[in-house]
Design an enzyme around this catalytic site. Structure first.
Site, PDB file in Angstrom:
ATOM      1  N   ARG A  85      28.526  78.532 -21.158  1.00  0.00           N
ATOM      2  CA  ARG A  85      29.861  78.085 -21.549  1.00  0.00           C
ATOM      3  C   ARG A  85      30.402  79.013 -22.612  1.00  0.00           C
ATOM      4  O   ARG A  85      29.715  79.371 -23.555  1.00  0.00           O
ATOM      5  CB  ARG A  85      29.822  76.661 -22.103  1.00  0.00           C
ATOM      6  N   ARG A  94      36.908  75.866 -19.085  1.00  0.00           N
ATOM      7  CA  ARG A  94      35.468  75.964 -19.348  1.00  0.00           C
ATOM      8  C   ARG A  94      34.696  75.589 -18.099  1.00  0.00           C
ATOM      9  O   ARG A  94      35.131  74.738 -17.328  1.00  0.00           O
ATOM     10  CB  ARG A  94      35.053  75.098 -20.532  1.00  0.00           C
ATOM     11  N   ASP A  99      30.339  65.729 -23.363  1.00  0.00           N
ATOM     12  CA  ASP A  99      30.688  64.969 -24.555  1.00  0.00           C
ATOM     13  C   ASP A  99      29.907  63.667 -24.604  1.00  0.00           C
ATOM     14  O   ASP A  99      29.745  62.999 -23.578  1.00  0.00           O
ATOM     15  CB  ASP A  99      32.182  64.620 -24.562  1.00  0.00           C
TER      16      ASP A  99
END
Length: 164
Positions: A85, A94, A99
């Site tokens: 990434r 990306r 998350d």
């Protein structure tokens, strides 16, 4: 006795083979963080924040782990790095984004980590996959279910289930 945490993670990709990126990230999470016990469908979503970029593929997963929230945060960053990434633009394109949305009913705010994720309340592309796997989960800050948070969300971006 080792404590087990229940995490809800959100994954997104809009660069490269988006579906493969998500599946590879799930495999890495399973290997390095814990057992993936639920996985939502994959959704195609309009970009949020920075809109001039390709659509995202997103999904939510439930993971059982012995790792602390800080350890999971570091491990997700390691997985993103391992998957190459590149974070060049805030909210920009990306190949993978992982998350932490929730960890049980923990409320945590530190320099590197906020749980629940601070933008969950503003994003259909997070709430819709979460409704699929944990619609009754009660957000520890708002004391509302994911279903109720979705009803209150003002996000107008489209979220489409991806046909398998």
């Amino acid at each position: 006795m080792q404590v087990m945490f229940t995490y809800y993670l959100h994954l997104g990709s809009n660069v490269g083979d988006r579906k493969v990126m998500l599946l590879n990230a799930i495999d890495a999470i399973h290997q390095h963080i814990g057992k993936v016990v639920k996985k939502s469908s994959i959704y195609e979503t309009e970009p949020w924040g920075l809109v001039d970029q390709p659509n995202f593929y997103n999904l939510a997963i439930e993971v059982l782990s012995k790792l602390s929230p800080e350890e999971v945060c570091l491990t997700t960053k390691d997985i993103e790095k391992e998957m190459e990434r590149k974070k060049e633009i805030h909210w920009g394109p990306r190949n993978i984004d992982i998350d932490i949305l929730y960890c049980d009913d923990i409320i945590l705010k530190s320099e590197k980590l906020t749980i629940p994720h601070p933008h969950i309340y503003d994003r259909n592309f997070v709430l819709i996959p979460m409704m699929e796997i944990a619609g009754d989960f009660i957000d520890p800050v708002k004391i509302l279910s994911i279903d109720e948070l979705y009803e209150d969300c003002r996000d107008t971006n489209e979220v489409f289930i991806l046909e398998e």
